[in-house]
Design a protein around this motif. Structure first.
Motif, short mmCIF file in Angstrom:
data_model
loop_
_atom_site.label_atom_id
_atom_site.label_comp_id
_atom_site.label_asym_id
_atom_site.label_seq_id
_atom_site.Cartn_x
_atom_site.Cartn_y
_atom_site.Cartn_z
N LYS A 8 0.83 -1.21 0.00
CA LYS A 8 0.00 0.00 0.00
C LYS A 8 0.87 1.26 0.00
O LYS A 8 0.61 2.20 -0.76
CB LYS A 8 -0.92 -0.02 1.22
CG LYS A 8 -1.87 1.14 1.31
CD LYS A 8 -2.78 1.00 2.51
CE LYS A 8 -3.76 2.15 2.60
NZ LYS A 8 -4.70 1.98 3.71
N GLU A 20 -8.22 2.16 -1.13
CA GLU A 20 -7.77 0.79 -1.35
C GLU A 20 -8.43 0.22 -2.61
O GLU A 20 -7.80 -0.54 -3.34
CB GLU A 20 -8.06 -0.07 -0.13
CG GLU A 20 -7.16 0.28 1.04
CD GLU A 20 -7.28 -0.67 2.21
OE1 GLU A 20 -7.95 -1.72 2.09
OE2 GLU A 20 -6.67 -0.37 3.25
N VAL A 24 -6.38 -1.45 -5.69
CA VAL A 24 -6.64 -2.80 -6.19
C VAL A 24 -6.98 -2.74 -7.68
O VAL A 24 -6.56 -3.59 -8.46
CB VAL A 24 -7.74 -3.50 -5.37
CG1 VAL A 24 -8.16 -4.81 -6.01
CG2 VAL A 24 -7.27 -3.73 -3.94
N LEU A 27 -3.76 -2.39 -9.51
CA LEU A 27 -3.09 -3.70 -9.54
C LEU A 27 -3.72 -4.59 -10.61
O LEU A 27 -3.03 -5.29 -11.33
CB LEU A 27 -3.16 -4.37 -8.17
CG LEU A 27 -2.28 -3.75 -7.08
CD1 LEU A 27 -2.65 -4.32 -5.72
CD2 LEU A 27 -0.81 -3.99 -7.37
N PHE A 36 -1.14 -9.39 -5.09
CA PHE A 36 -2.05 -8.99 -4.01
C PHE A 36 -2.72 -10.21 -3.38
O PHE A 36 -2.74 -10.36 -2.16
CB PHE A 36 -3.09 -8.02 -4.58
CG PHE A 36 -4.21 -7.66 -3.66
CD1 PHE A 36 -3.99 -6.84 -2.57
CD2 PHE A 36 -5.49 -8.13 -3.88
CE1 PHE A 36 -5.03 -6.49 -1.72
CE2 PHE A 36 -6.53 -7.80 -3.04
CZ PHE A 36 -6.29 -6.97 -1.96
N GLY A 42 -2.26 -9.01 1.87
CA GLY A 42 -2.76 -8.15 0.81
C GLY A 42 -1.97 -6.87 0.69
O GLY A 42 -0.75 -6.88 0.52
N LEU A 43 -2.64 -5.72 0.79
CA LEU A 43 -1.99 -4.42 0.67
C LEU A 43 -1.01 -4.14 1.80
O LEU A 43 -0.16 -3.26 1.70
CB LEU A 43 -3.02 -3.30 0.60
CG LEU A 43 -3.82 -3.21 -0.70
CD1 LEU A 43 -4.93 -2.17 -0.56
CD2 LEU A 43 -2.94 -2.88 -1.88
#
Length: 70
Positions: A8, A20, A24, A27, A36, A42-43
């Motif tokens: 992030k 976020e 995403v 990404l 991810f 994840g982030l």
């Protein structure tokens, strides 16, 4: 280049106002959702300096996502 910090933080390098959801989406557009989704955090996945804990392909995909968020 990527720096030591979370995915992030690396994505928001130039602009901390992205949500976020936007990160995403970037990404996804950079074909980096595998990075991810393959990390449990994840982030919040921690990236080592210069992305040393990523493959070259993953590193490039994250850099592309970062550029898409400019």
């Amino acid at each position: 280049s990527l720096f030591s910090g979370t995915l992030k933080e690396n994505l928001a390098l130039l602009n901390h106002d992205f949500s976020e959801t936007e990160m995403v989406a970037a990404l996804s557009d950079a074909c980096a959702l595998d990075v991810f989704h393959s990390r449990p955090l994840g982030l919040l996945f921690n990236i080592e300096n210069q992305g040393k804990n990523l493959s070259r392909g993953e590193n490039k995909k994250i850099l592309l996502a970062q550029a898409l968020l400019k």
